[in-house]
Design a protein around this motif. Structure first.
Motif, PDB file in Angstrom:
ATOM      1  N   PHE A  29       0.820  -1.205   0.000  1.00  0.00           N
ATOM      2  CA  PHE A  29       0.000   0.000   0.000  1.00  0.00           C
ATOM      3  C   PHE A  29       0.861   1.264   0.000  1.00  0.00           C
ATOM      4  CE2 PHE A  29      -3.011  -3.225   1.415  1.00  0.00           C
ATOM      5  CZ  PHE A  29      -4.070  -2.958   0.560  1.00  0.00           C
ATOM      6  N   LEU A  33       0.591   4.213  -2.967  1.00  0.00           N
ATOM      7  CA  LEU A  33       0.498   5.641  -2.671  1.00  0.00           C
ATOM      8  C   LEU A  33       1.658   6.404  -3.298  1.00  0.00           C
ATOM      9  CD1 LEU A  33      -0.520   5.541   1.116  1.00  0.00           C
ATOM     10  CD2 LEU A  33      -2.003   6.067  -0.823  1.00  0.00           C
ATOM     11  N   PHE A 178      -6.632   7.077  -0.225  1.00  0.00           N
ATOM     12  CA  PHE A 178      -6.402   5.849  -0.989  1.00  0.00           C
ATOM     13  C   PHE A 178      -7.156   5.861  -2.321  1.00  0.00           C
ATOM     14  CE2 PHE A 178      -4.997   4.097   3.133  1.00  0.00           C
ATOM     15  CZ  PHE A 178      -3.810   3.512   2.717  1.00  0.00           C
ATOM     16  N   VAL A 183      -6.504   3.189  -5.093  1.00  0.00           N
ATOM     17  CA  VAL A 183      -6.716   2.014  -4.243  1.00  0.00           C
ATOM     18  C   VAL A 183      -8.153   2.045  -3.734  1.00  0.00           C
ATOM     19  CG1 VAL A 183      -6.049   0.829  -2.119  1.00  0.00           C
ATOM     20  CG2 VAL A 183      -4.304   1.947  -3.528  1.00  0.00           C
ATOM     21  N   CYS A 185     -11.071   1.807  -1.433  1.00  0.00           N
ATOM     22  CA  CYS A 185     -11.120   1.888   0.028  1.00  0.00           C
ATOM     23  C   CYS A 185     -12.542   2.210   0.462  1.00  0.00           C
ATOM     24  CB  CYS A 185     -10.145   2.948   0.549  1.00  0.00           C
ATOM     25  SG  CYS A 185     -10.020   3.012   2.347  1.00  0.00           S
TER      26      CYS A 185
END
Length: 319
Positions: A29, A33, A178, A183, A185
């Motif tokens: 993760f 980012l 995120f 990502v 989320c």
């Protein structure tokens, strides 16, 4: 963004992020980012830090490899400048790790527990850190220094730990961080039910994968291991109900487990990885936790208890 910001690529405003305990989950993760331009520092073991500083993080996924430039440090000092701290230590280190953060956190910083198990946030609060809870769905491992192998998924659920009617502002800010980085989320008001749902998935796959030295695929293909999986789900749901945790019914969770195993067929569990590397496992936060809570609540959990005992035997033997 309410959790602080810093200038990123192309003038994008991002919070500064520190990944505390950057193993496979933290590196995955953190890398996602960093690729979006977020200023991220991985706080990890020396071997990983040395490799990442030299050549970047080697990110392998779907048969493709790329190197990601990202800051890395063995010292926790980068926490002092962080607006968001992703707390990724093993569950056995939760209390000690949280205590070490207390003098480093700046006012207003948000800490997110990205760990297995369901009781990390209460432990962190007792240690002096009021963390958010997060549920992590990713299959990843570190086959070598600075080398991340991604085998499946890579999404999160984030929220406060405790009864809340609506998502908090800080949880919404983390979810936005995120999502902006690509990502997925999911934002929830109370993360406890989601944590227990993930615990059920972990109890199905972690111990069986470790004891059988198996990837997830065969566990959901074989009738005998599917039957064991069903028993594990039934026991977990019974304990959750006795705890008063709102959870889906056993049929729904069993079907979800089968789909997860199919989607992550090449993956092995973190418990299997820990045993293979001679590291202590987190079994007492997984099947062992369900067995212990079952005993305290008067709920029988013979399958979880047996698998936890076998993992402990392997743990002692391999170390």
């Amino acid at each position: 963004m309410s959790i602080g910001s810093d200038a990123g690529d192309a003038g994008t405003s991002w919070p500064r992020v520190a990944v505390f305990g950057a193993g496979a989950v933290g590196c995955h993760f953190g890398a996602k980012l960093a690729e979006a331009g977020v200023p991220v520092t991985l706080i990890a073991r020396p071997a990983h830090v040395d490799a990442i500083r030299k050549d970047g993080l080697l990110f392998e996924s779907g048969g493709q490899q790329r190197r990601i430039a990202i800051s890395a440090d063995t010292s926790p000092e980068p926490v002092r400048d962080a607006d968001v701290v992703l707390f990724c230590v093993k569950t056995r280190d939760t209390t000690e790790g949280a205590r070490s953060l207390v003098p480093l956190l700046k006012p207003g910083a948000t800490v997110v527990s990205m760990q297995n198990g369901v009781d990390n946030v209460p432990k962190m609060r007792e240690a002096g850190v009021d963390a958010l809870g997060a549920v992590v769905y990713v299959a990843a491992s570190m086959p070598g220094p600075g080398h991340l192998l991604h085998s499946g998924r890579g999404d999160l659920v984030v929220g406060e730990y405790g009864s809340a009617q609506a998502p908090s502002a800080r949880a919404a800010a983390v979810s936005e961080l995120f999502e902006r980085a690509g990502v997925r989320c999911k934002l929830v008001a109370d993360v406890r039910g989601e944590l227990w749902t993930k615990l059920v998935m972990n109890c199905v796959f972690n111990a069986m994968s470790a004891v059988g030295r198996s990837r997830y695929g065969p566990l959901v293909e074989r009738p005998d291991t599917r039957a064991v999986a069903r028993d594990l789900v039934d026991e977990c749901v019974s304990v959750a109900k006795a705890e008063g945790v709102p959870l889906a019914d056993a049929d729904t969770l069993y079907e979800a487990a089968l789909k997860l195993g199919q989607a992550m067929a090449p993956a092995t569990s973190s418990t299997e990885q820990d045993l293979s590397l001679g590291r202590p496992t987190e079994i007492d936060s997984l099947n062992g936790y369900v067995a212990a809570r079952g005993e305290a609540l008067g709920v029988a959990t013979p399958v979880n208890r047996a698998l936890a005992a076998m993992v402990r035997l392997l743990d002692v033997a391999r170390r």
